[in-house]
Design a protein around this motif. Structure first.
Motif, PDB file in Angstrom:
ATOM      1  N   ARG A  23       0.819  -1.191   0.000  1.00 52.26           N
ATOM      2  CA  ARG A  23       0.000   0.000   0.000  1.00 52.26           C
ATOM      3  C   ARG A  23       0.862   1.255   0.000  1.00 52.26           C
ATOM      4  O   ARG A  23       1.944   1.271   0.565  1.00 52.26           O
ATOM      5  CB  ARG A  23      -0.934   0.006   1.227  1.00 52.26           C
ATOM      6  N   THR A  49       8.314   3.369   5.851  1.00 50.43           N
ATOM      7  CA  THR A  49       7.089   2.878   6.473  1.00 50.43           C
ATOM      8  C   THR A  49       7.108   3.145   7.976  1.00 50.43           C
ATOM      9  O   THR A  49       8.138   3.521   8.548  1.00 50.43           O
ATOM     10  CB  THR A  49       6.912   1.368   6.254  1.00 50.43           C
ATOM     11  N   GLU A  50       5.971   2.905   8.611  1.00 47.58           N
ATOM     12  CA  GLU A  50       5.885   2.942  10.064  1.00 47.58           C
ATOM     13  C   GLU A  50       6.219   1.565  10.626  1.00 47.58           C
ATOM     14  O   GLU A  50       6.078   0.543   9.942  1.00 47.58           O
ATOM     15  CB  GLU A  50       4.482   3.364  10.514  1.00 47.58           C
ATOM     16  N   ASP A  52       4.689  -0.233  12.754  1.00 47.58           N
ATOM     17  CA  ASP A  52       3.558  -1.147  12.922  1.00 47.58           C
ATOM     18  C   ASP A  52       2.829  -1.450  11.619  1.00 47.58           C
ATOM     19  O   ASP A  52       1.787  -2.109  11.634  1.00 47.58           O
ATOM     20  CB  ASP A  52       2.568  -0.585  13.944  1.00 47.58           C
ATOM     21  N   ASP A  53       3.354  -0.975  10.491  1.00 45.19           N
ATOM     22  CA  ASP A  53       2.701  -1.236   9.199  1.00 45.19           C
ATOM     23  C   ASP A  53       3.774  -1.216   8.108  1.00 45.19           C
ATOM     24  O   ASP A  53       3.915  -0.262   7.355  1.00 45.19           O
ATOM     25  CB  ASP A  53       1.630  -0.187   8.920  1.00 45.19           C
ATOM     26  N   CYS A  56       3.093  -0.559   4.180  1.00 37.18           N
ATOM     27  CA  CYS A  56       2.409   0.674   3.772  1.00 37.18           C
ATOM     28  C   CYS A  56       3.451   1.779   3.646  1.00 37.18           C
ATOM     29  O   CYS A  56       3.999   2.240   4.651  1.00 37.18           O
ATOM     30  CB  CYS A  56       1.326   1.062   4.770  1.00 37.18           C
ATOM     31  N   GLN A  95      12.134  -0.488   8.254  1.00 34.05           N
ATOM     32  CA  GLN A  95      11.272   0.641   7.900  1.00 34.05           C
ATOM     33  C   GLN A  95      11.803   1.455   6.722  1.00 34.05           C
ATOM     34  O   GLN A  95      11.039   2.215   6.124  1.00 34.05           O
ATOM     35  CB  GLN A  95      11.114   1.582   9.102  1.00 34.05           C
ATOM     36  N   ASP A 161      -3.871   3.839  -0.367  1.00 35.75           N
ATOM     37  CA  ASP A 161      -4.697   3.785   0.833  1.00 35.75           C
ATOM     38  C   ASP A 161      -5.136   5.197   1.231  1.00 35.75           C
ATOM     39  O   ASP A 161      -4.342   5.992   1.720  1.00 35.75           O
ATOM     40  CB  ASP A 161      -3.900   3.135   1.961  1.00 35.75           C
ATOM     41  N   SER A 164      -6.262   6.601   5.863  1.00 32.55           N
ATOM     42  CA  SER A 164      -5.555   7.328   6.915  1.00 32.55           C
ATOM     43  C   SER A 164      -5.263   8.764   6.482  1.00 32.55           C
ATOM     44  O   SER A 164      -5.180   9.058   5.284  1.00 32.55           O
ATOM     45  CB  SER A 164      -4.238   6.616   7.251  1.00 32.55           C
TER      46      SER A 164
END
Length: 223
Positions: A23, A49-50, A52-53, A56, A95, A161, A164
């Motif tokens: 994403r 990315t972050e 926790d994801d 994405c 990340q 996405d 958010s």
């Protein structure tokens, strides 16, 4: 036997819904398209990315690179600086150093054999990594590689996405980043520059180079 029993068995097709999805935030996607279209050459970078994801991408960072329509060379010093900057920001390698993003100026997003070999060598010791390519015409290609349970790979779906919050596009900043990092060379100049250096070359498509001086990531990128 009924006609239904005489039918040839159908092959089960892999449903798209079962594929993993890479994403992009609208901001990252807009920046990717901007960088792809900013000049006539290929451009390479890294997805951010972050924690926790990790699948994405919310930003794309490019480093100093010398490019032609068929080649890319990443500056070793710039890559080392990029790693240091990301660590100082509190990010872990997964990340900022697991999603390899680059563009193809032509219509085909398919990786070359050298792309595949280089990716396997560079990311072979990583738990997982993604190779993403977007072509000039908009077609995309993404593969997820991982080692747990044995080496494997899966084609990925691509999704923007919108769920958010995301920042607005910033063409001026993106343009400044592009101008400061991307150096366009003629193919002949790049060939002369490579004399005596250990480059990977794929005559079918593109060639590039990126070798990080830190032990985190040894990457010579060849398209």
């Amino acid at each position: 036997m009924t006609r239904r029993h005489l039918r040839r068995p159908r092959r089960k097709r892999c449903q798209l819904s079962k594929r993993p999805t890479l994403r992009f935030s609208p901001y990252a996607w807009a920046k990717l398209l901007f960088l792809r279209d900013a000049g006539p050459t290929e451009v390479g970078g890294f997805g951010i990315t972050e924690q926790d994801d990790l699948l994405c991408v919310n930003d794309i960072v490019i480093v100093e690179q010398h490019c032609t329509e068929m080649t890319v060379e990443f500056s070793d010093t710039a890559v080392a600086d990029f790693f240091e900057d990301q660590v100082e920001l509190g990010r872990r390698p997964e990340q900022f150093a697991r999603i390899w993003i680059h563009t193809h100026p032509g219509d085909s997003p398919l990786p070359s054999p050298v792309d595949v070999r280089t990716f396997e060598r560079v990311f072979g010791n990583c738990d997982w990594a993604v190779m993403f390519i977007i072509a000039q015409g908009g077609r995309t290609y993404a593969d997820l590689y991982w080692r747990h349970g044995g080496p494997a790979q899966l084609r990925m779906q691509i999704e923007v996405d919108y769920k958010s919050p995301f920042p607005a596009a910033d063409h001026q900043t993106w343009s400044e980043e592009y101008d400061s990092c991307v150096r366009e060379l003629s193919s002949q100049s790049l060939l002369s520059k490579r004399e005596g250096q250990d480059w990977f070359c794929d005559n079918r498509h593109n060639t590039g180079h990126y070798q990080n001086s830190t032990p985190l990531f040894d990457f010579r990128e060849a398209d």
